[in-house]
Design a protein around this motif. Structure first.
Motif, PDB file in Angstrom:
ATOM      1  N   THR A  76      -0.611 -11.602 -20.169  1.00 16.75           N
ATOM      2  CA  THR A  76      -0.173 -11.928 -18.806  1.00 16.75           C
ATOM      3  C   THR A  76       1.292 -12.335 -18.745  1.00 16.75           C
ATOM      4  O   THR A  76       1.867 -12.427 -17.658  1.00 16.75           O
ATOM      5  CB  THR A  76      -1.025 -13.073 -18.218  1.00 16.75           C
ATOM      6  N   ILE A  77       1.918 -12.582 -19.899  1.00 21.79           N
ATOM      7  CA  ILE A  77       3.320 -13.001 -19.944  1.00 21.79           C
ATOM      8  C   ILE A  77       4.229 -11.797 -19.699  1.00 21.79           C
ATOM      9  O   ILE A  77       4.095 -10.764 -20.361  1.00 21.79           O
ATOM     10  CB  ILE A  77       3.669 -13.663 -21.291  1.00 21.79           C
ATOM     11  N   ASP A  78       5.180 -11.946 -18.775  1.00 28.61           N
ATOM     12  CA  ASP A  78       6.103 -10.862 -18.435  1.00 28.61           C
ATOM     13  C   ASP A  78       7.473 -11.013 -19.088  1.00 28.61           C
ATOM     14  O   ASP A  78       8.241 -10.055 -19.166  1.00 28.61           O
ATOM     15  CB  ASP A  78       6.294 -10.792 -16.915  1.00 28.61           C
ATOM     16  N   LEU A  79       7.803 -12.222 -19.551  1.00 24.78           N
ATOM     17  CA  LEU A  79       9.105 -12.477 -20.161  1.00 24.78           C
ATOM     18  C   LEU A  79       9.023 -13.741 -21.000  1.00 24.78           C
ATOM     19  O   LEU A  79       8.361 -14.708 -20.612  1.00 24.78           O
ATOM     20  CB  LEU A  79      10.185 -12.647 -19.077  1.00 24.78           C
ATOM     21  N   VAL A  80       9.691 -13.718 -22.158  1.00 26.91           N
ATOM     22  CA  VAL A  80       9.773 -14.904 -23.014  1.00 26.91           C
ATOM     23  C   VAL A  80      11.231 -15.342 -23.101  1.00 26.91           C
ATOM     24  O   VAL A  80      12.106 -14.547 -23.458  1.00 26.91           O
ATOM     25  CB  VAL A  80       9.231 -14.630 -24.437  1.00 26.91           C
TER      26      VAL A  80
END
Length: 238
Positions: free
Chosen positions: A46-50
């Motif tokens: 679900t993460i779109d950017l780190v």
């Protein structure tokens, strides 16, 4: 459609909190991790950017990025304590997509975040929100790119503070409209207005004029409307 879910991995709690508040004010969902070990545990599909700090205890950002790349193509924005070329090169070599040297402006951080998320959405084949598409507002010789938080005056890129950018964006989005100092302060600072805040707005307007006006003493764009406030207009067409 949600704007994006961002994982911020940073051991400095002050920086982490500042980044979170900024991103949440732009309606991004933010997940925080105080070190790389926790960050890897929180990473999922679900993460779109780190947003990843390089210098951290337990597991540095470079090692974290290497682990991320074993299972995910999610974009990684490195935060580097130094602007040395070696730091930048190492970050890109292990799979980072971009880097930002501390100290950085919030306007610059937002620009990088928007660009990385947009490219990732296209790569993933996801539909994008119309409001997130690149948009350039151009009035006279002033161009404002709301996708990258960039300002160009007379063909030259202008470096401004986060607050200066927000003031200019507000006014250029509504050319000809008169903004009182209270309008500007409450819209940009997002705090209740007090009488002394007028001087704060005035100082930022003055700095902005020195950066975008051909002659700051005789402004062509940010005009003072005596007793009422300020408005943005292209006086060169008069």
């Amino acid at each position: 459609m949600r704007k994006g879910k961002i994982l911020v991995v940073e051991d400095d709690s002050d920086i982490r909190e500042g980044v979170r508040i900024l991103l949440e004010s732009e309606e991004y969902e933010v997940i925080e991790a105080e070190n790389g070990v926790v960050g890897l545990k929180l990473l999922d599909e679900t993460i779109d950017l780190v947003i990843l700090d390089i210098m951290m205890p337990k597991l540095n950002g470079l090692k974290v990025c290497e682990e991320i790349r074993k299972t995910s193509n999610v974009p990684v924005l490195f935060l580097t304590a130094k602007s040395q070329e070696s730091d930048k090169l190492l970050g890109l070599m292990v799979g980072g997509d971009d880097y930002l040297a501390k100290p950085f402006s919030y306007a610059e951080l937002l620009g990088r975040v928007k660009a990385l998320l947009r490219r990732y959405q296209v790569y993933q084949g996801k539909s994008t929100n119309e409001n997130e598409a690149e948009k350039i507002i151009e009035i006279g010789s002033i161009k404002l790119n709301t996708a990258f938080n960039e300002i160009v005056a007379d063909g030259n890129k202008v470096e401004v503070s986060d607050l200066e950018y927000k003031i200019l964006r507000l006014m250029m989005q509504h050319p000809g409209k008169i903004f009182s100092t209270q309008n500007i302060y409450e819209s940009v600072w997002r705090e209740p207005y007090f009488y002394t805040c007028g001087n704060t707005v005035m100082v930022h307007i003055r700095k902005l004029r020195t950066k975008i006006e051909p002659d700051p003493q005789k402004p062509q764009y940010i005009k003072t409307v005596w007793g009422k406030g300020y408005r943005f207009e292209d006086a060169t067409v008069d």
